[in-house]
Design a protein around this motif. Structure first.
Motif, PDB file in Angstrom:
ATOM      1  N   MET A   1      62.370  29.884 -10.573  1.00  0.00           N
ATOM      2  CA  MET A   1      63.068  30.320  -9.362  1.00  0.00           C
ATOM      3  C   MET A   1      64.551  30.596  -9.599  1.00  0.00           C
ATOM      4  O   MET A   1      65.185  31.264  -8.792  1.00  0.00           O
ATOM      5  CB  MET A   1      62.867  29.303  -8.233  1.00  0.00           C
ATOM      6  CG  MET A   1      61.475  29.345  -7.622  1.00  0.00           C
ATOM      7  SD  MET A   1      61.022  30.995  -7.004  1.00  0.00           S
ATOM      8  CE  MET A   1      62.188  31.167  -5.647  1.00  0.00           C
ATOM      9  N   LEU A   2      65.091  30.080 -10.710  1.00  0.00           N
ATOM     10  CA  LEU A   2      66.467  30.432 -11.060  1.00  0.00           C
ATOM     11  C   LEU A   2      66.492  31.889 -11.539  1.00  0.00           C
ATOM     12  O   LEU A   2      67.379  32.660 -11.180  1.00  0.00           O
ATOM     13  CB  LEU A   2      67.010  29.483 -12.139  1.00  0.00           C
ATOM     14  CG  LEU A   2      68.405  29.804 -12.703  1.00  0.00           C
ATOM     15  CD1 LEU A   2      69.455  29.858 -11.594  1.00  0.00           C
ATOM     16  CD2 LEU A   2      68.820  28.778 -13.750  1.00  0.00           C
TER      17      LEU A   2
ATOM     18  N   ALA B   1      64.352  34.125 -10.600  1.00  0.00           N
ATOM     19  CA  ALA B   1      64.142  34.918  -9.381  1.00  0.00           C
ATOM     20  C   ALA B   1      65.460  35.090  -8.625  1.00  0.00           C
ATOM     21  O   ALA B   1      65.765  36.168  -8.102  1.00  0.00           O
ATOM     22  CB  ALA B   1      63.097  34.262  -8.485  1.00  0.00           C
ATOM     23  N   ALA B   2      66.246  34.010  -8.584  1.00  0.00           N
ATOM     24  CA  ALA B   2      67.535  34.052  -7.887  1.00  0.00           C
ATOM     25  C   ALA B   2      68.478  35.044  -8.556  1.00  0.00           C
ATOM     26  O   ALA B   2      69.196  35.792  -7.892  1.00  0.00           O
ATOM     27  CB  ALA B   2      68.164  32.657  -7.866  1.00  0.00           C
TER      28      ALA B   2
ATOM     29  N   SER C   1      70.141  38.440  -7.014  1.00  0.00           N
ATOM     30  CA  SER C   1      71.599  38.596  -6.930  1.00  0.00           C
ATOM     31  C   SER C   1      72.050  40.014  -7.286  1.00  0.00           C
ATOM     32  O   SER C   1      73.208  40.355  -7.102  1.00  0.00           O
ATOM     33  CB  SER C   1      72.297  37.582  -7.841  1.00  0.00           C
ATOM     34  OG  SER C   1      72.150  37.950  -9.199  1.00  0.00           O
TER      35      SER C   1
ATOM     36  N   GLU D   1      62.943  41.737   1.240  1.00  0.00           N
ATOM     37  CA  GLU D   1      61.808  41.269   0.449  1.00  0.00           C
ATOM     38  C   GLU D   1      62.225  41.157  -1.011  1.00  0.00           C
ATOM     39  O   GLU D   1      62.967  42.006  -1.517  1.00  0.00           O
ATOM     40  CB  GLU D   1      60.657  42.267   0.597  1.00  0.00           C
ATOM     41  CG  GLU D   1      59.377  41.783  -0.036  1.00  0.00           C
ATOM     42  CD  GLU D   1      58.179  42.686   0.303  1.00  0.00           C
ATOM     43  OE1 GLU D   1      58.242  43.451   1.287  1.00  0.00           O
ATOM     44  OE2 GLU D   1      57.204  42.618  -0.449  1.00  0.00           O
ATOM     45  N   LEU D   2      61.750  40.094  -1.653  1.00  0.00           N
ATOM     46  CA  LEU D   2      62.019  39.908  -3.085  1.00  0.00           C
ATOM     47  C   LEU D   2      60.715  39.490  -3.738  1.00  0.00           C
ATOM     48  O   LEU D   2      60.085  38.522  -3.315  1.00  0.00           O
ATOM     49  CB  LEU D   2      63.083  38.815  -3.275  1.00  0.00           C
ATOM     50  CG  LEU D   2      63.344  38.336  -4.702  1.00  0.00           C
ATOM     51  CD1 LEU D   2      63.933  39.437  -5.574  1.00  0.00           C
ATOM     52  CD2 LEU D   2      64.300  37.141  -4.701  1.00  0.00           C
ATOM     53  N   TYR D   3      60.307  40.261  -4.743  1.00  0.00           N
ATOM     54  CA  TYR D   3      59.086  39.918  -5.475  1.00  0.00           C
ATOM     55  C   TYR D   3      59.431  39.731  -6.941  1.00  0.00           C
ATOM     56  O   TYR D   3      60.079  40.591  -7.549  1.00  0.00           O
ATOM     57  CB  TYR D   3      58.016  41.002  -5.325  1.00  0.00           C
ATOM     58  CG  TYR D   3      56.802  40.715  -6.187  1.00  0.00           C
ATOM     59  CD1 TYR D   3      55.952  39.659  -5.869  1.00  0.00           C
ATOM     60  CD2 TYR D   3      56.531  41.456  -7.336  1.00  0.00           C
ATOM     61  CE1 TYR D   3      54.858  39.347  -6.664  1.00  0.00           C
ATOM     62  CE2 TYR D   3      55.435  41.154  -8.139  1.00  0.00           C
ATOM     63  CZ  TYR D   3      54.604  40.103  -7.801  1.00  0.00           C
ATOM     64  OH  TYR D   3      53.535  39.789  -8.592  1.00  0.00           O
ATOM     65  N   THR D   4      59.032  38.608  -7.510  1.00  0.00           N
ATOM     66  CA  THR D   4      59.291  38.316  -8.919  1.00  0.00           C
ATOM     67  C   THR D   4      57.992  37.968  -9.621  1.00  0.00           C
ATOM     68  O   THR D   4      57.247  37.089  -9.166  1.00  0.00           O
ATOM     69  CB  THR D   4      60.238  37.100  -9.062  1.00  0.00           C
ATOM     70  OG1 THR D   4      61.349  37.268  -8.190  1.00  0.00           O
ATOM     71  CG2 THR D   4      60.743  36.963 -10.488  1.00  0.00           C
ATOM     72  N   ARG D   5      57.710  38.673 -10.710  1.00  0.00           N
ATOM     73  CA  ARG D   5      56.563  38.314 -11.552  1.00  0.00           C
ATOM     74  C   ARG D   5      57.129  37.721 -12.837  1.00  0.00           C
ATOM     75  O   ARG D   5      57.941  38.351 -13.517  1.00  0.00           O
ATOM     76  CB  ARG D   5      55.720  39.552 -11.854  1.00  0.00           C
ATOM     77  CG  ARG D   5      54.380  39.237 -12.511  1.00  0.00           C
ATOM     78  CD  ARG D   5      53.522  40.486 -12.656  1.00  0.00           C
ATOM     79  NE  ARG D   5      54.253  41.567 -13.266  1.00  0.00           N
ATOM     80  CZ  ARG D   5      54.615  42.690 -12.662  1.00  0.00           C
ATOM     81  NH1 ARG D   5      54.292  42.896 -11.415  1.00  0.00           N
ATOM     82  NH2 ARG D   5      55.290  43.608 -13.299  1.00  0.00           N
ATOM     83  N   PHE D   6      56.724  36.481 -13.136  1.00  0.00           N
ATOM     84  CA  PHE D   6      57.262  35.805 -14.315  1.00  0.00           C
ATOM     85  C   PHE D   6      56.399  36.148 -15.525  1.00  0.00           C
ATOM     86  O   PHE D   6      55.183  35.946 -15.502  1.00  0.00           O
ATOM     87  CB  PHE D   6      57.292  34.296 -14.084  1.00  0.00           C
ATOM     88  CG  PHE D   6      58.084  33.911 -12.856  1.00  0.00           C
ATOM     89  CD1 PHE D   6      59.474  33.914 -12.884  1.00  0.00           C
ATOM     90  CD2 PHE D   6      57.450  33.575 -11.674  1.00  0.00           C
ATOM     91  CE1 PHE D   6      60.210  33.584 -11.755  1.00  0.00           C
ATOM     92  CE2 PHE D   6      58.175  33.248 -10.534  1.00  0.00           C
ATOM     93  CZ  PHE D   6      59.561  33.246 -10.574  1.00  0.00           C
TER      94      PHE D   6
END
Lengths: 138, 157
Positions: A61-62, A64-65, A69, A82-87
Protein backbone atom coordinates in the motif's frame (compact mmCIF):
# COMPACT_ATOMS: atom_id res chain seq x y z
CA UNK A 1 -3.25 26.84 -3.32
CA UNK A 2 -0.50 27.57 -5.77
CA UNK A 3 0.07 25.01 -8.45
CA UNK A 4 -0.79 24.29 -12.02
CA UNK A 5 -4.00 25.69 -13.49
CA UNK A 6 -6.72 23.58 -15.08
CA UNK A 7 -4.87 21.11 -17.25
CA UNK A 8 -5.88 20.57 -20.83
CA UNK A 9 -4.97 16.88 -20.93
CA UNK A 10 -5.62 14.91 -24.09
CA UNK A 11 -5.48 11.18 -24.69
CA UNK A 12 -1.86 10.17 -25.18
CA UNK A 13 -0.41 13.05 -23.14
CA UNK A 14 2.38 11.86 -20.89
CA UNK A 15 2.78 13.13 -17.32
CA UNK A 16 6.31 14.08 -16.32
CA UNK A 17 7.93 11.07 -14.66
CA UNK A 18 8.65 11.61 -10.99
CA UNK A 19 11.75 10.14 -9.30
CA UNK A 20 11.38 9.45 -5.60
CA UNK A 21 14.06 9.34 -2.93
CA UNK A 22 15.29 5.75 -2.42
CA UNK A 23 13.05 3.71 -0.11
CA UNK A 24 14.61 3.77 3.35
CA UNK A 25 14.01 1.55 6.34
CA UNK A 26 12.99 4.62 8.32
CA UNK A 27 10.27 5.31 5.75
CA UNK A 28 8.97 1.74 6.15
CA UNK A 29 8.94 2.18 9.93
CA UNK A 30 7.09 5.48 9.55
CA UNK A 31 4.61 3.91 7.15
CA UNK A 32 4.05 0.99 9.53
CA UNK A 33 3.25 3.44 12.31
CA UNK A 34 1.10 5.73 10.17
CA UNK A 35 -0.88 2.91 8.56
CA UNK A 36 -1.07 0.49 11.47
CA UNK A 37 0.34 -2.32 9.30
CA UNK A 38 2.95 -3.82 11.62
CA UNK A 39 3.61 -7.00 9.64
CA UNK A 40 7.30 -7.46 10.61
CA UNK A 41 8.38 -8.51 7.09
CA UNK A 42 8.31 -4.77 6.33
CA UNK A 43 10.56 -3.66 9.17
CA UNK A 44 12.52 -6.50 10.80
CA UNK A 45 15.25 -8.42 8.92
CA UNK A 46 14.82 -11.68 10.85
CA UNK A 47 11.10 -11.79 10.10
CA UNK A 48 11.74 -11.09 6.42
CA UNK A 49 14.36 -13.86 6.26
CA UNK A 50 12.05 -16.28 8.01
CA UNK A 51 9.48 -15.56 5.33
CA UNK A 52 12.05 -16.46 2.69
CA UNK A 53 12.74 -12.90 1.58
CA UNK A 54 16.19 -11.48 0.89
CA UNK A 55 15.36 -8.46 3.07
CA UNK A 56 12.49 -6.33 4.33
CA UNK A 57 10.03 -5.35 1.62
CA UNK A 58 7.95 -2.20 1.30
CA UNK A 59 4.24 -2.37 2.13
CA UNK A 60 2.24 -2.85 -1.06
CA UNK A 61 0.00 0.00 0.00
CA UNK A 62 3.02 2.30 0.24
CA UNK A 63 3.70 1.58 -3.43
CA UNK A 64 0.01 2.25 -4.15
CA UNK A 65 0.29 5.55 -2.28
CA UNK A 66 3.32 6.48 -4.36
CA UNK A 67 1.31 5.79 -7.50
CA UNK A 68 -1.58 7.87 -6.21
CA UNK A 69 0.78 10.77 -5.53
CA UNK A 70 1.40 11.24 -9.26
CA UNK A 71 -1.69 13.44 -9.48
CA UNK A 72 -0.92 15.19 -6.19
CA UNK A 73 0.15 18.47 -7.87
CA UNK A 74 -3.43 18.84 -9.16
CA UNK A 75 -5.31 18.22 -5.90
CA UNK A 76 -6.09 21.93 -5.58
CA UNK A 77 -8.47 21.64 -8.55
CA UNK A 78 -9.79 18.10 -8.29
CA UNK A 79 -9.52 14.74 -6.57
CA UNK A 80 -8.61 11.12 -7.19
CA UNK A 81 -11.89 9.45 -8.03
CA UNK A 82 -10.44 6.01 -8.53
CA UNK A 83 -7.06 4.37 -7.97
CA UNK A 84 -6.25 0.86 -9.13
CA UNK A 85 -2.93 -0.81 -8.32
CA UNK A 86 -1.81 -4.24 -9.48
CA UNK A 87 1.22 -5.47 -7.55
CA UNK A 88 3.66 -7.35 -9.74
CA UNK A 89 6.91 -7.29 -7.80
CA UNK A 90 8.48 -6.56 -4.47
CA UNK A 91 10.06 -3.25 -3.47
CA UNK A 92 13.16 -3.31 -1.27
CA UNK A 93 15.06 -0.83 0.88
CA UNK A 94 17.31 1.25 -1.37
CA UNK A 95 15.05 0.98 -4.41
CA UNK A 96 14.73 4.19 -6.36
CA UNK A 97 11.20 4.30 -7.71
CA UNK A 98 9.93 6.35 -10.62
CA UNK A 99 6.27 6.95 -11.13
CA UNK A 100 4.67 8.03 -14.37
CA UNK A 101 1.56 7.83 -16.48
CA UNK A 102 -0.28 8.68 -19.64
CA UNK A 103 -3.77 10.01 -20.32
CA UNK A 104 -5.98 7.16 -21.52
CA UNK A 105 -9.37 8.87 -21.56
CA UNK A 106 -11.24 12.16 -21.11
CA UNK A 107 -14.90 12.13 -20.22
CA UNK A 108 -17.47 14.83 -19.47
CA UNK A 109 -19.39 13.98 -16.31
CA UNK A 110 -22.25 15.67 -14.46
CA UNK A 111 -19.90 17.19 -11.91
CA UNK A 112 -16.99 18.04 -14.20
CA UNK A 113 -14.41 16.25 -16.28
CA UNK A 114 -12.94 12.85 -15.62
CA UNK A 115 -9.41 12.17 -16.81
CA UNK A 116 -8.18 8.57 -16.88
CA UNK A 117 -4.51 7.65 -16.68
CA UNK A 118 -2.54 4.47 -17.15
CA UNK A 119 0.11 4.64 -14.46
CA UNK A 120 3.17 2.67 -13.41
CA UNK A 121 5.82 2.49 -10.73
CA UNK A 122 9.19 1.41 -12.08
CA UNK A 123 12.62 0.55 -10.74
CA UNK A 124 14.96 0.59 -13.67
CA UNK A 125 13.23 -1.60 -16.23
CA UNK A 126 11.25 -3.53 -13.59
CA UNK A 127 7.62 -2.64 -12.97
CA UNK A 128 6.73 -3.56 -9.36
CA UNK A 129 3.26 -2.00 -9.77
CA UNK A 130 1.02 -0.65 -12.46
CA UNK A 131 -2.58 0.42 -12.70
CA UNK A 132 -4.83 3.34 -13.38
CA UNK A 133 -6.08 6.58 -11.90
CA UNK A 134 -9.27 8.48 -12.61
CA UNK A 135 -8.96 12.13 -11.68
CA UNK A 136 -12.03 14.37 -11.40
CA UNK A 137 -11.74 18.08 -12.12
CA UNK A 138 -14.84 20.08 -11.22
CA UNK B 1 -5.77 -31.56 -3.06
CA UNK B 2 -8.45 -30.49 -5.50
CA UNK B 3 -10.87 -29.78 -2.72
CA UNK B 4 -11.30 -26.07 -2.16
CA UNK B 5 -10.02 -24.63 1.07
CA UNK B 6 -13.36 -24.55 2.86
CA UNK B 7 -12.24 -22.26 5.63
CA UNK B 8 -12.19 -19.36 3.17
CA UNK B 9 -14.99 -20.46 0.93
CA UNK B 10 -17.47 -20.28 3.78
CA UNK B 11 -16.47 -16.68 4.55
CA UNK B 12 -17.92 -15.43 1.26
CA UNK B 13 -20.90 -13.19 1.94
CA UNK B 14 -19.94 -12.48 5.54
CA UNK B 15 -19.42 -8.89 6.65
CA UNK B 16 -18.31 -7.03 9.76
CA UNK B 17 -20.36 -4.69 11.88
CA UNK B 18 -19.67 -1.03 10.94
CA UNK B 19 -16.98 0.66 13.03
CA UNK B 20 -16.86 4.39 13.72
CA UNK B 21 -13.63 6.09 12.56
CA UNK B 22 -12.56 9.72 12.55
CA UNK B 23 -10.21 11.19 9.94
CA UNK B 24 -7.80 12.70 12.42
CA UNK B 25 -5.71 15.65 11.35
CA UNK B 26 -2.54 14.42 13.05
CA UNK B 27 -2.97 10.95 11.58
CA UNK B 28 -3.32 12.43 8.09
CA UNK B 29 -0.20 14.55 8.57
CA UNK B 30 1.84 11.54 9.70
CA UNK B 31 0.49 9.41 6.88
CA UNK B 32 1.24 12.09 4.26
CA UNK B 33 4.77 12.36 5.61
CA UNK B 34 5.27 8.59 5.55
CA UNK B 35 4.21 8.28 1.91
CA UNK B 36 6.44 11.23 0.97
CA UNK B 37 3.57 13.42 -0.20
CA UNK B 38 2.99 16.29 2.23
CA UNK B 39 0.63 18.10 -0.14
CA UNK B 40 -0.67 21.39 1.33
CA UNK B 41 -4.28 20.24 0.75
CA UNK B 42 -3.63 17.44 3.25
CA UNK B 43 -1.89 19.46 5.92
CA UNK B 44 -2.20 23.23 5.48
CA UNK B 45 -5.57 24.68 6.44
CA UNK B 46 -5.07 27.93 4.52
CA UNK B 47 -4.00 26.21 1.30
CA UNK B 48 -6.90 23.81 1.64
CA UNK B 49 -9.36 26.70 1.98
CA UNK B 50 -8.16 28.09 -1.34
CA UNK B 51 -8.51 24.72 -3.07
CA UNK B 52 -11.67 23.61 -4.86
CA UNK B 53 -12.49 21.46 -1.81
CA UNK B 54 -12.47 24.39 0.61
CA UNK B 55 -11.10 22.20 3.39
CA UNK B 56 -8.40 19.63 4.17
CA UNK B 57 -8.67 16.30 2.40
CA UNK B 58 -6.96 12.94 3.05
CA UNK B 59 -4.57 11.13 0.66
CA UNK B 60 -6.33 8.62 -1.63
CA UNK B 61 -4.86 5.57 0.14
CA UNK B 62 -5.53 6.88 3.67
CA UNK B 63 -8.68 4.74 4.19
CA UNK B 64 -6.38 1.76 4.54
CA UNK B 65 -5.62 3.01 8.06
CA UNK B 66 -9.24 2.70 9.27
CA UNK B 67 -10.66 0.01 11.50
CA UNK B 68 -13.18 -2.01 9.47
CA UNK B 69 -14.09 -4.47 12.17
CA UNK B 70 -13.40 -8.15 11.80
CA UNK B 71 -15.08 -11.18 10.37
CA UNK B 72 -14.96 -14.13 12.71
CA UNK B 73 -12.74 -16.81 11.22
CA UNK B 74 -11.07 -14.54 8.66
CA UNK B 75 -7.91 -13.98 10.67
CA UNK B 76 -4.93 -15.08 8.59
CA UNK B 77 -1.26 -15.18 9.54
CA UNK B 78 0.86 -12.24 8.46
CA UNK B 79 3.56 -14.13 6.64
CA UNK B 80 2.98 -15.59 3.22
CA UNK B 81 0.09 -13.36 2.25
CA UNK B 82 0.62 -11.52 -0.99
CA UNK B 83 -1.32 -8.39 -1.88
CA UNK B 84 -2.49 -8.98 -5.45
CA UNK B 85 -4.30 -5.78 -6.27
CA UNK B 86 -6.09 -2.83 -4.74
CA UNK B 87 -8.84 -0.60 -6.02
CA UNK B 88 -10.49 2.36 -4.32
CA UNK B 89 -13.39 4.29 -5.79
CA UNK B 90 -14.44 7.61 -4.26
CA UNK B 91 -17.84 9.27 -4.58
CA UNK B 92 -16.21 12.46 -3.27
CA UNK B 93 -12.95 13.35 -1.48
CA UNK B 94 -12.47 12.18 2.10
CA UNK B 95 -12.38 15.21 4.41
CA UNK B 96 -10.13 15.66 7.41
CA UNK B 97 -12.16 15.76 10.62
CA UNK B 98 -15.13 13.80 9.36
CA UNK B 99 -16.58 10.65 10.88
CA UNK B 100 -16.65 7.54 8.69
CA UNK B 101 -18.41 4.28 9.39
CA UNK B 102 -16.35 1.44 7.94
CA UNK B 103 -17.08 -2.22 7.33
CA UNK B 104 -15.50 -5.09 5.45
CA UNK B 105 -17.00 -8.04 3.64
CA UNK B 106 -15.67 -11.09 1.82
CA UNK B 107 -16.93 -11.04 -1.73
CA UNK B 108 -15.14 -13.90 -3.45
CA UNK B 109 -12.78 -16.82 -2.94
CA UNK B 110 -11.25 -18.90 -5.72
CA UNK B 111 -8.18 -21.01 -6.32
CA UNK B 112 -5.66 -21.52 -9.07
CA UNK B 113 -3.01 -24.16 -9.57
CA UNK B 114 0.53 -22.83 -9.75
CA UNK B 115 3.98 -24.43 -9.87
CA UNK B 116 4.32 -23.94 -6.11
CA UNK B 117 0.95 -25.57 -5.37
CA UNK B 118 -2.59 -24.29 -4.95
CA UNK B 119 -2.94 -20.54 -4.59
CA UNK B 120 -6.01 -19.07 -2.92
CA UNK B 121 -7.43 -15.69 -3.96
CA UNK B 122 -9.47 -13.91 -1.33
CA UNK B 123 -11.37 -10.82 -2.52
CA UNK B 124 -12.59 -8.40 0.13
CA UNK B 125 -14.58 -5.20 -0.13
CA UNK B 126 -14.37 -2.32 2.31
CA UNK B 127 -16.86 0.49 2.55
CA UNK B 128 -16.73 3.96 4.09
CA UNK B 129 -19.96 5.85 4.76
CA UNK B 130 -21.05 9.04 6.51
CA UNK B 131 -23.09 8.75 9.73
CA UNK B 132 -26.16 9.28 7.46
CA UNK B 133 -25.25 6.26 5.38
CA UNK B 134 -23.97 8.19 2.36
CA UNK B 135 -21.19 6.23 0.60
CA UNK B 136 -17.80 7.95 0.49
CA UNK B 137 -15.59 5.17 -0.85
CA UNK B 138 -15.49 1.52 -1.85
CA UNK B 139 -12.30 -0.53 -1.73
CA UNK B 140 -11.69 -3.89 -3.34
CA UNK B 141 -8.58 -5.95 -2.56
CA UNK B 142 -7.30 -9.30 -3.70
CA UNK B 143 -5.04 -11.16 -1.29
CA UNK B 144 -3.19 -14.25 -2.47
CA UNK B 145 -2.75 -17.11 0.00
CA UNK B 146 0.35 -19.16 -0.65
CA UNK B 147 0.47 -22.91 0.03
CA UNK B 148 2.50 -22.12 3.21
CA UNK B 149 -0.31 -19.96 4.62
CA UNK B 150 -2.89 -22.60 3.87
CA UNK B 151 -0.79 -25.22 5.66
CA UNK B 152 -0.42 -23.02 8.74
CA UNK B 153 -4.12 -22.29 8.86
CA UNK B 154 -5.12 -25.91 8.38
CA UNK B 155 -2.95 -26.84 11.34
CA UNK B 156 -4.64 -24.19 13.48
CA UNK B 157 -8.22 -25.07 12.74
Amino acid sequence: MSGPGTPDWKVGDVLAEKTLPPISRLQLIKYAGASGDFNPIHTIDDAAEEAGLPGVIAHGMLTAAVMGSLLSPYLGIGFVRELYTRFSGMVFVGDELRVGGEVSGVEEAEDGRLFSFDVYVRRGEDIPASGSVVFAVS
Amino acid sequence: MFEKFEKFERLVGLASEPVENVVERGAVRKFAEAIGDSNPVYVDGEAAKNSVHGRLIAPPTFPRTFDYGSILGAEAPDNGLIHGDHRIIYERPLFVGETVFCRVGVSEYFEKEARSGTLGFLVTERFGETPDGERIFTMRDTVILTPAVRATMEKRS
